[in-house]
Design a protein around this motif. Structure first.
Motif, PDB file in Angstrom:
ATOM      1  N   ILE A 169       0.828  -1.201   0.000  1.00 29.99           N
ATOM      2  CA  ILE A 169       0.000   0.000   0.000  1.00 29.99           C
ATOM      3  C   ILE A 169       0.868   1.259   0.000  1.00 29.99           C
ATOM      4  CG2 ILE A 169      -1.842   1.220   1.223  1.00 29.99           C
ATOM      5  CD1 ILE A 169      -2.560  -1.428   2.568  1.00 29.99           C
ATOM      6  N   SER A 170       0.520   2.203  -0.846  1.00 28.63           N
ATOM      7  CA  SER A 170       1.204   3.497  -0.873  1.00 28.63           C
ATOM      8  C   SER A 170       0.946   4.259   0.428  1.00 28.63           C
ATOM      9  CB  SER A 170       0.705   4.326  -2.059  1.00 28.63           C
ATOM     10  OG  SER A 170       1.133   5.666  -1.936  1.00 28.63           O
ATOM     11  N   PRO A 171       1.948   4.956   0.968  1.00 29.39           N
ATOM     12  CA  PRO A 171       1.729   5.763   2.176  1.00 29.39           C
ATOM     13  C   PRO A 171       0.631   6.813   1.998  1.00 29.39           C
ATOM     14  CG  PRO A 171       4.072   5.489   1.771  1.00 29.39           C
ATOM     15  CD  PRO A 171       3.363   4.948   0.562  1.00 29.39           C
ATOM     16  N   ASN A 173      -2.207   6.230   0.586  1.00 27.33           N
ATOM     17  CA  ASN A 173      -3.500   5.556   0.571  1.00 27.33           C
ATOM     18  C   ASN A 173      -4.080   5.534   1.992  1.00 27.33           C
ATOM     19  OD1 ASN A 173      -5.501   3.329   0.605  1.00 27.33           O
ATOM     20  ND2 ASN A 173      -4.765   2.946  -1.477  1.00 27.33           N
ATOM     21  N   TYR A 176      -3.286   2.748   4.409  1.00 23.76           N
ATOM     22  CA  TYR A 176      -1.927   2.628   4.936  1.00 23.76           C
ATOM     23  C   TYR A 176      -1.928   2.685   6.465  1.00 23.76           C
ATOM     24  CZ  TYR A 176       3.089   3.567   5.576  1.00 23.76           C
ATOM     25  OH  TYR A 176       4.399   3.518   5.958  1.00 23.76           O
ATOM     26  N   SER A 177      -2.860   3.393   7.044  1.00 21.42           N
ATOM     27  CA  SER A 177      -2.909   3.546   8.498  1.00 21.42           C
ATOM     28  C   SER A 177      -3.456   2.307   9.203  1.00 21.42           C
ATOM     29  CB  SER A 177      -3.773   4.764   8.866  1.00 21.42           C
ATOM     30  OG  SER A 177      -5.110   4.578   8.407  1.00 21.42           O
ATOM     31  N   LEU A 236      -2.558   0.665  -4.498  1.00 17.26           N
ATOM     32  CA  LEU A 236      -2.070  -0.549  -3.841  1.00 17.26           C
ATOM     33  C   LEU A 236      -2.025  -1.690  -4.834  1.00 17.26           C
ATOM     34  CD1 LEU A 236      -4.617  -2.684  -3.290  1.00 17.26           C
ATOM     35  CD2 LEU A 236      -5.212  -0.994  -1.575  1.00 17.26           C
ATOM     36  N   CYS A 254       5.271  -0.861   3.978  1.00 19.47           N
ATOM     37  CA  CYS A 254       4.064  -0.684   3.165  1.00 19.47           C
ATOM     38  C   CYS A 254       3.248  -1.974   3.048  1.00 19.47           C
ATOM     39  CB  CYS A 254       4.442  -0.205   1.761  1.00 19.47           C
ATOM     40  SG  CYS A 254       5.247   1.410   1.723  1.00 19.47           S
ATOM     41  N   ARG A 256       0.860  -5.036   4.263  1.00 20.88           N
ATOM     42  CA  ARG A 256      -0.199  -5.304   5.222  1.00 20.88           C
ATOM     43  C   ARG A 256      -0.782  -6.688   4.940  1.00 20.88           C
ATOM     44  NH1 ARG A 256       1.955  -1.409   6.447  1.00 20.88           N
ATOM     45  NH2 ARG A 256       1.176   0.629   7.157  1.00 20.88           N
TER      46      ARG A 256
END
Length: 308
Positions: A169-171, A173, A176-177, A236, A254, A256
């Protein structure tokens, strides 16, 4: 019809030129042409279209050449049965792998087979799953490593390891959290895939709970390309678990896990059912066990005893 004549037509098909094939076979071009002509007269068919440029087989010629490859493969199997294990663990070993497995296994295969069995001349090539199965059936490669299952009665599938798919996942996106990403969340946003070319799939093209498979996401492409595209363009993608250790440490943040359900795949070693090199087969399995983390091998990888 002789085995040597079968070797000649295979050489001509490979080189698509009588002169080059003759040189490879250690014959004059006239001698090679005569031998092929005799075979064509015996079978009462034209094997090659001599008016085509480059030279190519006729429709029936293609079928004869394909069968000739299998015949010669089986003849060589008879000879191999009489060789000692030391002799069997030598010579060329042709392994075809899908693109998402090659970066994970190829370096280690060369390392471990080179150390343990230096007389084996390993040759590897990346191919689509369909091409691997096609070349196995035609006896053009010795082994294939691809995502199972492989429902083909002519082939024997030996599971090697089982791995999950992870989201990259791109930061930028919102996902991302999150510590993990649910499958239904994954399919509610654009996802980068390599299938029929690199592209970003719109959520409307995907369905909640859709199955994640090698063919669906990676057919004919490399995982590294998908990661770079996400890095440069956001969004992503989905990658196999074994690629996590291949990317830079800074990129691993990145990754998950995907949950509810956890998508996964089994990577298998595939051979022809008439393959007899048990020692070579087990040498490759042993090499894979040294490359892949033990947690992924548990209850999957096994050595195979070949039954003739």
């Amino acid at each position: 019809m002789t085995l040597q004549q079968l070797r000649y037509i295979i050489a001509i098909d490979s080189h698509r030129h009588f002169g080059k094939a003759a040189e490879a076979c250690g014959l004059t071009q006239s001698t090679l042409s005569l031998m092929v002509k005799k075979l064509e007269e015996e079978l009462d068919v034209q094997i090659f279209d001599r008016d085509a440029h480059p030279l190519c087989p006729t429709e029936m010629g293609r079928k004869i050449i394909d069968r000739a490859k299998v015949v010669l493969y089986n003849v060589e199997q008879i000879t191999e049965m009489t060789r000692s294990e030391k002799e069997i663990l030598s010579g060329p070993l042709r392994i075809a792998l899908i693109s998402t497995v090659a970066p994970v296994l190829v370096p280690g295969l060369f390392k471990h087979l080179g150390q343990q069995h230096p007389s084996i001349s390993l040759q590897t090539e990346e191919m689509l799953s369909s091409t691997i199965k096609y070349k196995l059936r035609r006896a053009e490669v010795d082994m294939g490593i691809l995502a199972g299952p492989v429902p083909d009665t002519d082939l024997l599938e030996i599971p090697l390891y089982h791995e999950r798919f992870l989201a990259y996942i791109s930061p930028n996106n919102p996902a991302y959290s999150q510590e993990s990403i649910r499958m239904d969340t994954l399919f509610k946003q654009p996802v980068w895939i390599i299938r029929n070319g690199l592209r970003q799939v719109d959520p409307s093209d995907l369905k909640d709970g859709a199955e994640i498979t090698y063919e669906r996401f990676f057919e004919g492409g490399r995982v590294g390309i998908l990661i770079q595209v996400v890095n440069d363009n956001g969004g992503l993608t989905v990658i196999p678990e074994t690629h996590a250790d291949l990317i830079m440490f800074s990129q691993q943040k990145c990754l998950r896990p995907i949950v509810d359900p956890v998508p996964s795949r089994t990577i298998s070693l595939v051979i022809r059912r008439d393959y007899i090199h048990e020692a070579r087969l087990n040498a490759v399995v042993d090499a894979v066990k040294r490359i892949i983390p033990g947690t992924l091998l548990e209850n999957v990888v096994r050595k195979e005893r070949l039954v003739l």
